[in-house]
Structures are given as C-alpha cells and as structure tokens.
Design a protein around this motif. Structure first.
Motif, mmCIF file in Angstrom:
data_model
loop_
_atom_site.group_PDB
_atom_site.id
_atom_site.type_symbol
_atom_site.label_atom_id
_atom_site.label_comp_id
_atom_site.label_asym_id
_atom_site.label_seq_id
_atom_site.Cartn_x
_atom_site.Cartn_y
_atom_site.Cartn_z
ATOM 1 N N VAL A 168 14.708 3.224 -7.162
ATOM 2 C CA VAL A 168 13.907 4.707 -7.277
ATOM 3 C C VAL A 168 14.852 5.925 -7.082
ATOM 4 O O VAL A 168 14.577 7.016 -6.886
ATOM 5 N N LEU B 10 12.827 -1.260 7.922
ATOM 6 C CA LEU B 10 11.829 -1.831 8.835
ATOM 7 C C LEU B 10 10.808 -2.569 8.288
ATOM 8 O O LEU B 10 10.468 -3.744 8.949
ATOM 9 N N ALA B 11 10.313 -2.138 6.921
ATOM 10 C CA ALA B 11 9.455 -2.738 6.396
ATOM 11 C C ALA B 11 10.006 -4.410 6.108
ATOM 12 O O ALA B 11 9.306 -5.357 6.393
ATOM 13 N N ARG C 147 9.668 1.413 -0.111
ATOM 14 C CA ARG C 147 9.315 0.549 1.167
ATOM 15 C C ARG C 147 7.911 -0.337 0.771
ATOM 16 O O ARG C 147 7.918 -1.269 0.952
ATOM 17 N N LYS D 204 12.200 -5.810 7.786
ATOM 18 C CA LYS D 204 12.110 -6.416 9.107
ATOM 19 C C LYS D 204 10.788 -7.148 9.796
ATOM 20 O O LYS D 204 10.661 -8.280 9.933
ATOM 21 N N LEU D 205 9.672 -6.322 9.328
ATOM 22 C CA LEU D 205 8.315 -6.836 9.565
ATOM 23 C C LEU D 205 7.879 -7.813 8.945
ATOM 24 O O LEU D 205 6.970 -8.688 9.186
ATOM 25 N N PHE E 43 0.894 -1.086 -0.107
ATOM 26 C CA PHE E 43 -0.102 0.052 0.169
ATOM 27 C C PHE E 43 0.871 1.197 -0.158
ATOM 28 O O PHE E 43 1.746 1.196 0.714
ATOM 29 N N GLN F 151 7.957 -4.804 0.397
ATOM 30 C CA GLN F 151 6.909 -5.967 0.834
ATOM 31 C C GLN F 151 6.836 -7.168 0.024
ATOM 32 O O GLN F 151 6.501 -8.057 0.336
ATOM 33 N N ALA G 117 3.899 9.039 4.581
ATOM 34 C CA ALA G 117 3.781 8.387 5.842
ATOM 35 C C ALA G 117 4.917 7.516 6.239
ATOM 36 O O ALA G 117 4.937 6.550 6.734
ATOM 37 N N LEU G 118 6.166 8.153 5.881
ATOM 38 C CA LEU G 118 7.535 7.660 6.675
ATOM 39 C C LEU G 118 7.756 8.039 7.880
ATOM 40 O O LEU G 118 7.206 9.017 8.540
ATOM 41 N N ARG H 150 9.231 8.529 -3.173
ATOM 42 C CA ARG H 150 10.182 7.604 -3.844
ATOM 43 C C ARG H 150 10.458 6.474 -2.835
ATOM 44 O O ARG H 150 10.551 5.464 -2.898
ATOM 45 N N PHE I 42 0.187 5.470 0.306
ATOM 46 C CA PHE I 42 -0.583 6.504 0.584
ATOM 47 C C PHE I 42 -0.407 7.803 0.050
ATOM 48 O O PHE I 42 0.671 8.054 -0.425
#
Lengths: 316, 241
Positions: free
Chosen positions: B111, B88-89, B136, B91-92, B69, B140, B75-76, B131, B71
């Motif tokens: 990018v 982090l992405a 990020r 890692k999750l 997704f 995923q 939303a960093l 970018r 947005f």
C-alpha cells in the motif's frame, strides 16, 4: 507534473454528465501509472502530514517555580508586617529554620520514609486488589449493575470516616493505617478502570472480532491497552486518595505500635503548639505529593497520551 | 461462486425488516459495488456476510474462513504503530513471530507505506490510515474483502488516488471485493458490477455490469452514471410520502 494533471482531470471525466466528455488522451491506462501512483501518494502523504516541532518549553518549568517564589515573598512580607503574634504566623524563613532543625535531628527524614513506605505499600496492595475487581465489574454486566453504585459511593465517602472503626477493630497498629488507605484508594482505581473500559470506542471490539480474536485475546490485546489512559488516571487518583487517607489516619491514630509518620509529626506540632513544625509538616506532605506527581504519574501519563496523539501540542 | 445470498432477511427485534429477500451471487475474484441510499441496510448486510450478525431469514453461503473487513473509520489501534497494527492482525491469525514482521513490511509496501511503518495512527493522514487499514485487512489472507464505505470520509484528491490504489491491489491479489458506497461515481469507477439496494427494507432491485470497455470510455461512464443515478433517485423518491 503531468501526472498530477491527469489525476485532477479524472473526476471531471466521470462528472461529465452535463458537460462535454474530457479529451480521450486523459484516459490513461491504470497499470501504466503504478510508479506514478507511488510518487503521487508519497507527495500527498508529505503534504497531509504535519511536521512536529519539538521544542523544550522552559515556561513549563519557570512559571511554576516563579509562582512559588512570588507566594513565598508575599508570605514573608505579610509575616514581617507583624499583624499577628510571630509564633502564630511564622514566616517562610522561620518555617525553614524549624524544618532544618527537625532535619538535623533526623525526624523529617524518618517521618517521610515511614509515610512514603506506608503510602506505597498501601497503594500497591490497592492496585493489586482494585485492578481485577475493576476488570470484573467492567466486563460482567450484572456485577456492574449490582456493585457499581456502591463503588461510586465509596469513592465519595471520605475515608477518614473509617478511622474510628479501624481503631476499634485493629487498635493503634499499622493495620489501622493500611485499612484506611485501602478504603480510600481501591474505589478510585476500580472506578478509573471501569471508566477506561467504558470509553473504548465500540469499533475496537468489532475490529478485534473480525480479526478473529478470542475472548482472552480481546481482553489482553485490545481491552487492556485501550483502557490504559482511564486506568492511569484512576491510578493517579488512587494514589492521591491513599496519600490523603494516610495523612488523616496518621494524624488521628497516634501512639501504640504505630510508627512515626508525617501525619504524626503534624500532630506533634499541634501538641507542642509549635507553628514552625506544623507548617513544616504541611509543606513536607505537599512536597511529597507534588514530587510523586511530577516524577512518576506526570511523565507516565504524558508519554501514554502523546503516543496516542491525545496530548494537545504533544508530538504534533 | 464465492458468496451466495438467498432470500436473506434481517429484522432487529419486532421492528420493520432492515433487509428483506436479498438475492445475490458474487463470483470469485469479482469486484462488486453495493450501492444504496441511507437505510438500505448495507452495513447490516456486510455484517451478516462477515459473520458479525445472523440473518433472521434466508440462507447464505460464504467461504468457510470468513471474510476480511474494512470500515469507514480506519479503526486502527492508537497504541500500536502502523506495522504493529498489521502485526497484531497476523498474530491473531496465528502467524509465527518471525514471519509476522516481514509479512507486515511486505503488506505495508504493497500500500506504499513502507516508510511510515513505524509511525503511529495519529501521525498519519486520513488516507494513510485507510491504507494501513487496507494492509491489515489484506493480512487476514481471506478470499473475500468486505469494505464499508472506506473512503467516504476522505478528501476528493485522496479518494481518487485510493480508487486507483485499490484497483491495482485488487488486480494484484485477485481478492473478491464487496464494496459498499453511497456514491454512484465511486461504484461505477470501482465495480465490475453495481448492485442497487432499495431502502427500508433493503433488497437488490437492479444491477449493472461495468466492463473495462465502459470504464475507459468517458462518455459511456457518464451515461451509465446518469442511468444509475436516475434509478437510485426513483428509489429514494418512493419514500417521500
């Protein structure tokens, strides 16, 4: 340069509803411009990034020092005019002399060490109690509804109001002092953390959810770091409340098995009617407060905010 | 196909339905632009496809691993660097620590942000932030990428560049992209197919194919844009009373 022209022409081509379509050679195949695209983006990135000019701003040091010097001078002039009895309005030099004598006797050092030690221990315990409490109240809505107003109320209640109760419960022991400190600091820390969590933009959570974070990961990787500015502000206020409550407790509760702190020194000055000691103790209390802010909370907060771009004139 | 929506409906509480009878099939590797005026439930539809919200009627089929997704707001996370945000992405997602760094560098390179990897979001321009957000989202590693007006807040020059960038990345990675926009030209510029959603309730009312032949022909693009705009305005005018 040619590529720039191509870029700028492209929207006009699409916008050509009412005008004549742009010439055919403008329609450059997209694949051919991969390297150009990289160069273009690099140029645009450079244009849109602001250069940071980091300079040491001496006015931030010189102005406050200057203000203190001016105030001391005014104080000295007023004192030497002799409008009031000299023992009632001592000048800065008299206070310095009194402080110097106490220093030579070792009383000031002892008082500062005792008070700072108590303040720090009380503060650390408050953090250890306040942090989980704050997280719990921030995350569990019914608990928040139930206890939120009470915690806010406790923050407004002057913690010195707890001194009589503490003396009755614990007598003239260190427990009295710590109790008052905790009742002063914990509500501030809890409220700071709640405010920090409340200020987290909602999309931080949505992003974490989209990225597949579990509840625990959400709390540790996103909620906690995101609420850090509010939390640190709460800690700062918590420290201020511990220090104030501590002084109040030390002034009122003297004797027994209680150690000799700055508040006790202040009270001793009052008993001896020695304005030099009284003013000296006040200045020492003030100095400790200012030093902790300057050396501990100030730098931590500034770094935290600058790293997030929340500090005006920080890294930009 | 990759995403299948069948008679999808959504209402919040007892309110009027936001979406009603949405039907659409989106094929693997396709770039679909979802176009609509305010109140067409575009964002709700994306949230449903992403699994953030549940539909109140109908059925949908999405890949089992969900969707990435992006947005409108990048939303960093402001306490992490550009690389940290991508890491982090990863890692999750459960990527090993050793692999995370190289993978994040790779994605930022994709990018064209390799050199800004250690900068924090507030040091980046709006376009650079988007970018990073794209890197990020790509990290995923999901087949479907949902984009909710990601370029709406950017200036025209930057947006135009990012259109090219996104097209290039879509070709390179072969993702299925569902791109929501208010902007007819953006929809025609990017989508292989443009779906028009009506407003209140949202429903797919028209669709157009935008083959490459059309994209390369300025006159054809202009004609198609005018056609879609007319249809969109018709849809908006309906609400004028």
């Amino acid at each position: 340069m040619a590529s720039n022209v191509t870029e700028l022409d492209r929207p006009q081509r699409a916008a050509g509803i009412d005008g004549a379509p742009a010439p055919e050679e403008v329609a450059v195949p997209i694949e051919a411009s991969a390297d150009e695209l990289r160069a273009l983006e690099a140029g645009l990135d450079e244009l849109q990034s602001e250069r940071s000019l980091r300079q040491r701003d001496w006015s931030r040091v010189l102005l406050p020092v200057g203000a203190v010097v001016v105030l001391a001078l005014v104080w000295q002039i007023v004192a030497s005019l002799g409008l009031k009895r000299h023992d009632l309005v001592p000048g800065p030099l008299d206070v310095a002399a009194a402080l110097g004598q106490l220093w030579n006797e070792g009383q000031v050092q002892q008082a500062i060490a005792t008070s700072l030690g108590r303040g720090l221990l009380g503060f650390v315990v408050s953090v250890l109690v306040g942090t989980p409490l704050g997280l719990l109240l921030a995350q569990v809505r019914p608990l928040r509804r139930a206890f939120g107003p009470l915690v806010s109320g406790l923050q407004v209640l002057p913690s010195v109001a707890w001194v009589p109760a503490a003396i009755i419960w614990f007598g003239l022991t260190d427990a009295t002092v710590y109790f008052v400190v905790l009742m002063g600091a914990i509500p501030s820390i809890v409220n700071g953390l709640i405010a920090g969590v409340d200020q987290i933009p909602p999309h931080y959570r949505s992003v974490a959810k989209v990225l597949g974070a579990s509840r625990l990961e959400l709390a540790l990787q996103v909620i906690l770091p995101a609420s850090l500015p509010g939390y640190v502000a709460g800690l700062k206020q918590g420290w201020a409340f511990s220090w104030r409550s501590l002084m109040a407790a030390e002034i009122i509760a003297v004797g027994g098995s209680l150690g000799f702190g700055l508040g006790s020194l202040l009270d001793q000055g009052r008993t001896l009617s020695d304005m030099g000691i009284v003013m000296g103790a006040i200045l020492a209390i003030l100095a400790v407060g200012i030093l902790v802010e300057l050396l501990v909370f100030g730098p931590v907060e500034r770094r935290l905010l600058a790293r997030r771009g929340l500090l005006a004139g920080g890294s930009r | 196909m990759t995403v299948l929506l069948e008679n999808l409906g959504k209402r919040f509480g007892d309110g009027a339905p936001v979406l009603d009878g949405v039907n659409a099939t989106i094929h693997t590797g396709e770039f679909v632009a979802l176009l609509g005026a305010s109140g067409c439930g575009k964002s709700t539809l994306l949230n449903i496809i992403a699994g953030l919200e549940r539909p109140s009627a109908g059925a949908l089929e999405v890949p089992a691993d969900g969707a990435a997704f992006m947005f409108q707001d990048a939303a960093l996370y402001p306490w992490l660097t550009a690389r940290g945000n991508v890491e982090l992405a990863l890692k999750l997602r459960g990527v090993d620590k050793a692999e995370r760094r190289s993978r994040a560098t790779e994605l930022l390179d994709l990018v064209h942000l390799g050199e800004a990897a250690d900068k924090r979001p507030h040091e980046l321009s709006g376009g650079m932030r988007q970018r990073v957000a794209l890197a990020r989202a790509l990290s995923q590693d999901r087949e479907v990428l949902l984009m909710d007006e990601p370029f709406a807040a950017l200036d025209a020059i930057t947006r135009d560049l990012l259109h090219e960038e996104l097209t290039r990345i879509w070709r390179e990675t072969g993702r299925t992209i569902i791109f929501v926009t208010h902007n007819v030209r953006e929809a025609v510029r990017l989508g292989q197919r443009v779906l028009l959603l009506s407003s209140r309730p949202g429903r797919v009312v028209s669709e157009w194919d935008v083959p490459d032949v059309v994209k390369d022909d300025a006159a054809a693009v202009a004609a198609l844009t005018a056609d879609i705009t007319t249809r969109l305005r018709e849809e908006i005018r309906r609400h004028g009373k």
